[in-house]
Design an enzyme around this catalytic site. Structure first.
Site, PDB file in Angstrom:
ATOM      1  N   ASN A 116       0.841  -1.202   0.000  1.00 18.51           N
ATOM      2  CA  ASN A 116       0.000   0.000   0.000  1.00 18.51           C
ATOM      3  C   ASN A 116       0.878   1.254   0.000  1.00 18.51           C
ATOM      4  O   ASN A 116       0.772   2.119   0.882  1.00 18.51           O
ATOM      5  CB  ASN A 116      -0.939  -0.008   1.212  1.00 18.51           C
TER       6      ASN A 116
ATOM      7  N   HIS B   1      -8.515   3.333   8.051  1.00 22.46           N
ATOM      8  CA  HIS B   1      -9.049   2.093   7.493  1.00 22.46           C
ATOM      9  C   HIS B   1     -10.528   1.905   7.820  1.00 22.46           C
ATOM     10  O   HIS B   1     -11.271   1.358   7.004  1.00 22.46           O
ATOM     11  CB  HIS B   1      -8.244   0.884   8.001  1.00 22.46           C
TER      12      HIS B   1
END
Length: 289
Positions: free
Chosen positions: A112, A143
């Protein structure tokens, strides 16, 4: 070529996810029968394999997004030393470095990537204290609201600090001989893969109860081990304030130099234009006479 290669990776990742992943569910790590009958080496091996099998869905999504960007003309980095084009400027992962990472940091640096760069710029470089802890907490909030995210990232703080302490204190003893370094890399690769798998189980399970069931079945071994490492090995403090001060000073001095140069140039330009006007006037008067 870059788009075709990434679409091929997407196809293989999707195929792997649709076949292998379903036969190796992460939830089996907390199965009562498995925990009661399997030995510790078997349990850790299945932990690694099941979490490795859970990654291809991320490989598929991010590589597909990267291929779409490349097809639109985005992501061109330039050419390597062999003259081959590089289309990885905005890539979000590097699969080979992920699967063969020999440290917790190496794994995070290749997973990521764009979000990690955003977190680094927004939080880590601006934090005045405990930048690692603040960055992991911000990442958990970013998240979502599942408790498993917070358990994963709080565990990740311990793992990252412990891995950094071990690396800073013992790695230099194993890098002189190529054979010794190879053995060290193999051991750290195994340790990193197990630590990553142990850390991200709550990220997949999402809920508190199954996550604590897994960690309690392992007796919180890596949590305790990380705390003991931090107590035994000194952790080098990053002197961010002094570095920022040192980096700011030359910028200001360069700005002052640039301003003084601009003033000198403007002054010299004004003088030159004034002298040129005087010369033109004298020539005009001479011709007139």
């Amino acid at each position: 070529i870059a788009v075709a290669q990434k679409l091929l990776i997407c196809g293989l990742s999707l195929l792997f996810h649709m076949t292998i992943t379903k036969t190796l569910p992460v939830e089996y790590n907390i199965d009562d029968n498995f925990r009661a009958t399997a030995s510790w080496p078997v349990r850790f091996f299945y932990l690694y394999v099941s979490l490795m099998a859970a990654r291809p869905k991320y490989y598929f999504a991010w590589t597909l997004a990267d291929a779409i960007n490349n097809a639109a003309g985005f992501g061109f980095r330039g050419y390597d030393k062999n003259g081959v084009t590089r289309w990885d400027l905005i890539s979000n992962l590097r699969i080979q470095q992920i699967e063969f990472s020999t440290s917790f940091k190496m794994f995070l640096d290749n997973w990521n990537i764009q979000t990690a760069l955003w977190l680094k710029r927004v939080c880590y470089e601006r934090a005045t204290f405990s930048p690692t802890i603040q960055t992991f907490i911000l990442s958990a909030i970013w998240h979502g609201v599942y408790p498993g995210y917070y358990l994963t990232f709080l565990t990740g703080v311990l793992m990252t600090l412990a891995a950094r302490a071990i690396r800073n204190n013992i790695r230099h003893y194993f890098v002189e001989s190529p054979i010794v370094k190879l053995c060290y890399d193999i051991i750290t690769w195994m340790a990193t893969q197990v630590a990553i798998s142990y850390t991200v189980v709550p990220f997949v399970l999402l809920s508190v109860k199954p996550s604590f069931t897994f960690y309690s079945s392992c007796y919180f071994c890596l949590h305790i081990g990380s705390i003991l490492v931090l107590l035994v090995f000194p952790l080098k403090r990053t002197q961010k304030g002094s570095k920022n001060h040192e980096s700011v000073q030359p910028v200001w001095s360069r700005k002052l130099e640039e301003e003084s140069l601009l003033q000198k140039n403007s002054y010299s330009t004004t003088n030159n234009s004034f002298s040129q006007k005087q010369e033109i006037t004298c020539r005009y008067q001479a011709l007139k006479q």
